[in-house]
Design an enzyme around this catalytic site. Sequence first.
Site, PDB file in Angstrom:
ATOM      1  N   GLY A  55     -13.826  -3.540   0.846  1.00 49.43           N
ATOM      2  CA  GLY A  55     -14.973  -3.279   0.610  1.00 49.43           C
ATOM      3  C   GLY A  55     -15.225  -1.858  -0.223  1.00 49.43           C
ATOM      4  O   GLY A  55     -15.917  -1.766  -0.313  1.00 49.43           O
ATOM      5  N   GLY A  65      -8.960  -8.751  -0.402  1.00 48.87           N
ATOM      6  CA  GLY A  65      -7.660  -9.624  -0.126  1.00 48.87           C
ATOM      7  C   GLY A  65      -6.556 -11.062   0.283  1.00 48.87           C
ATOM      8  O   GLY A  65      -6.233 -10.972  -0.526  1.00 48.87           O
ATOM      9  N   LYS A 123     -17.617 -14.469   2.315  1.00 47.42           N
ATOM     10  CA  LYS A 123     -18.725 -14.296   2.977  1.00 47.42           C
ATOM     11  C   LYS A 123     -19.492 -13.121   1.480  1.00 47.42           C
ATOM     12  O   LYS A 123     -20.120 -12.085   1.514  1.00 47.42           O
ATOM     13  CB  LYS A 123     -17.608 -12.134   2.980  1.00 47.42           C
ATOM     14  CG  LYS A 123     -16.761 -12.540   4.083  1.00 47.42           C
ATOM     15  CD  LYS A 123     -16.175 -11.052   4.343  1.00 47.42           C
ATOM     16  CE  LYS A 123     -14.857 -11.281   3.327  1.00 47.42           C
ATOM     17  NZ  LYS A 123     -13.914  -9.848   3.601  1.00 47.42           N
ATOM     18  N   ARG A 177       1.047  -1.252  -0.363  1.00 42.34           N
ATOM     19  CA  ARG A 177       0.125   0.368   0.587  1.00 42.34           C
ATOM     20  C   ARG A 177       1.372   1.357  -0.093  1.00 42.34           C
ATOM     21  O   ARG A 177       0.916   2.350  -0.727  1.00 42.34           O
ATOM     22  CB  ARG A 177      -1.024  -0.024   1.128  1.00 42.34           C
ATOM     23  CG  ARG A 177      -1.863  -0.478   1.179  1.00 42.34           C
ATOM     24  CD  ARG A 177      -2.937  -0.928   2.346  1.00 42.34           C
ATOM     25  NE  ARG A 177      -4.101  -1.727   1.923  1.00 42.34           N
ATOM     26  CZ  ARG A 177      -4.651  -2.284   3.000  1.00 42.34           C
ATOM     27  NH1 ARG A 177      -4.733  -2.060   4.180  1.00 42.34           N
ATOM     28  NH2 ARG A 177      -6.183  -2.888   2.447  1.00 42.34           N
TER      29      ARG A 177
HETATM   30  P1  ADP Z   1     -11.667 -11.649  -0.779  1.00 45.20           P
HETATM   31  O1  ADP Z   1     -10.817 -11.183   0.556  1.00 45.20           O
HETATM   32  O2  ADP Z   1     -11.261 -11.933  -1.882  1.00 45.20           O
HETATM   33  O3  ADP Z   1     -12.578 -11.000  -0.683  1.00 45.20           O
HETATM   34  P2  ADP Z   1     -13.464 -13.814   1.339  1.00 45.20           P
HETATM   35  O4  ADP Z   1     -12.864 -12.996   2.484  1.00 45.20           O
HETATM   36  O5  ADP Z   1     -15.071 -13.543   0.929  1.00 45.20           O
HETATM   37  O6  ADP Z   1     -12.367 -13.509  -0.140  1.00 45.20           O
HETATM   38  O7  ADP Z   1     -13.235 -15.244   0.875  1.00 45.20           O
HETATM   39  C1  ADP Z   1     -11.622 -16.030   1.795  1.00 45.20           C
HETATM   40  C2  ADP Z   1     -11.949 -16.720   2.558  1.00 45.20           C
HETATM   41  O8  ADP Z   1     -12.841 -18.016   2.023  1.00 45.20           O
HETATM   42  C3  ADP Z   1     -10.618 -17.712   2.563  1.00 45.20           C
HETATM   43  O9  ADP Z   1      -9.579 -17.735   4.126  1.00 45.20           O
HETATM   44  C4  ADP Z   1     -10.966 -19.512   2.551  1.00 45.20           C
HETATM   45  O10 ADP Z   1     -10.373 -20.222   2.866  1.00 45.20           O
HETATM   46  C5  ADP Z   1     -12.202 -19.560   2.234  1.00 45.20           C
HETATM   47  N1  ADP Z   1     -12.759 -19.628   1.822  1.00 45.20           N
HETATM   48  C6  ADP Z   1     -12.796 -20.039   0.124  1.00 45.20           C
HETATM   49  N2  ADP Z   1     -13.670 -21.588  -0.182  1.00 45.20           N
HETATM   50  C7  ADP Z   1     -14.106 -21.613   0.936  1.00 45.20           C
HETATM   51  C8  ADP Z   1     -14.735 -22.955   1.190  1.00 45.20           C
HETATM   52  N3  ADP Z   1     -15.516 -23.908   0.523  1.00 45.20           N
HETATM   53  N4  ADP Z   1     -15.491 -23.370   2.589  1.00 45.20           N
HETATM   54  C9  ADP Z   1     -14.560 -22.364   3.330  1.00 45.20           C
HETATM   55  N5  ADP Z   1     -14.099 -21.757   2.920  1.00 45.20           N
HETATM   56  C10 ADP Z   1     -13.674 -21.224   2.355  1.00 45.20           C
HETATM   57 MG    MG Z   2     -11.035 -11.779   3.088  1.00 49.55          MG
END
Ligand code: ADP
Ligand code: MG
Length: 401
Positions: free
Chosen positions: A377, A354, A200, A39
Amino acid sequence: MRSIDDLDVRGKRVLVRVDFNVPLDTGADGAAVVADDTRIVAAMPTIGELRGRGARLVLVSHLGRPEGKQDQSLSMAPVVARLRELVDASITLAPAVVGDQVKALSEKLGEGDVLVLENVRFEPGETSNDPELARALAELADVYVNDAFGAAHRAHASTEGVAHLLPSAAGRLLEREVLTLTGILENPARPLVAIIGGAKVADKIAVIDRFLELADVVVIGGAMCFPFLSAQGHAVGESLCSEEDTDHARRALEQAARPGHARLELPVDLVIGRRPAADSEHRVLSAVDVPEGWMGLDIGPVTAERYAGEIAAAGTVFWNGPMGAFEHAPFAAGTRAVAEAVAEASGLTVVGGGDSAAALARFGLEKEVDHLSTGGGATLELVEGKALPGVQALDGAGVAS
Ligand code: ADP
Ligand code: MG
C-alpha cells in the site's frame, strides 16, 4: 528528509520503527517460526550502522492484526529468535510494548545492545494514533528513526505520533524506497514504461492515472485489462470485471486519448480458461473477445512479446501486478515473460507489490531487478502522489536535501 547521517546517536537510546510484519509458520516443536525473513534482513543496514555508531537500540514493529489485544500467537518472540541469528548482539524481548518495566530495560541497554518491544498492535492506541501511547514510546528513547516503509502510509502512534516528540530521521530502507520511487516519478530516464497488472483495479486506478500523466507508455495486463477491454466494447465472458471498474477504465481511456499523455497498451491476445486452477481446461485466444463460460486468465503470447519489447526499450521500468493468474502453470507464461524482460532490461527497474515480488521469486529473478519495493500500500500511495504520514512526520520532510 533527514537520514541517520544527520543524527548524533553515540550512547543514545534510538527508537527504530522497523517493519518486522513477517509471515509465521509452525516449527518442529509446535512453536511459531519466521517463514520468510526478507523484511528482517531489509532492516539490517540501519540496525548495523546505528549499532556500529554506538547507539542503544529499541526496536518496535507490528506483527499481524492482534487488534489491540495481547494475542500471544502474535508475540515478537519468533522474530527475536531470527534476529539473534542475524545480529551478533545482546538482544532482549521486552515483556510489553511500553510501561515502567520496559522503560527500565531501555535504560539498562549498553552501546550496541538491542531491546525489541512486544507487538505494538497489542496496544489499542497504536492504530488510533493515541498521543498517550506516542508519549510512552517517546519515553523509551532519545531519538527516533523510521525504517518501516511498508507501514509509512499509516498514521499510527509508532509511525507518526512518536515522530513529533523526538529528534527524528529516516532509516536506510525508508530513505532508499522514498528516493528511488520519487526519483522515477520526478526525473526518470526515458522512456518511462509502467506495467500495471494484478487484480485490484479499484486500488490501482489512481496509479494508472498518475502514470498516464508521467510515463511514456502504460502497459496493462492481469485482470486489470478486462475493465479496459469491456469499456472498448469487447466481450469479457466470466473474467474479473465489475461495472464500477469499467467506469474507471472508461475515464482512464479518455484521459489517455488527450495530447501529452502516455500511450496506453492493452492485450491483443489472451490465454483463457474455465477457472483459475492448474487443471483447468485452457487455450490461447488470438483476439480479446472472451467467449461465454470462459475467463481471461493471462495475456497471450503476442501480447507478452510486445510488452517485453516495451520493457527492453525503456529507460525506466515500473512494474506492479502479475500479468495473469501466474500461481497456476497454464496461466504463468505472460508474467514469466514480463519478469524475464524486466530482469534483462538495461533501464532502471523498480518492482512493487507482494504478488509481483512473489512472481519474481518463483522464477528465481528477484535479485535481477534494481529495486524491489518492500511496501504494498505504501508503494502505491507514494506513486499516486499521496503524502505518506510516516514520512511527513520526520524532521526535514519536504525540505529538499
Ligand atoms: P500485487 O500484490 O503485485 O500488487 P495484486 O494483488 O493486485 O498484485 O494481484 C495479484 C493477483 O492477481 C494474483 O493472485 C493473480 O492470480 C491475480 N490475477 C492476475 N491476473 C488475473 C486474471 N486475469 N484473472 C484472475 N486473477 C488474476
Ligand atoms: Mg497482492
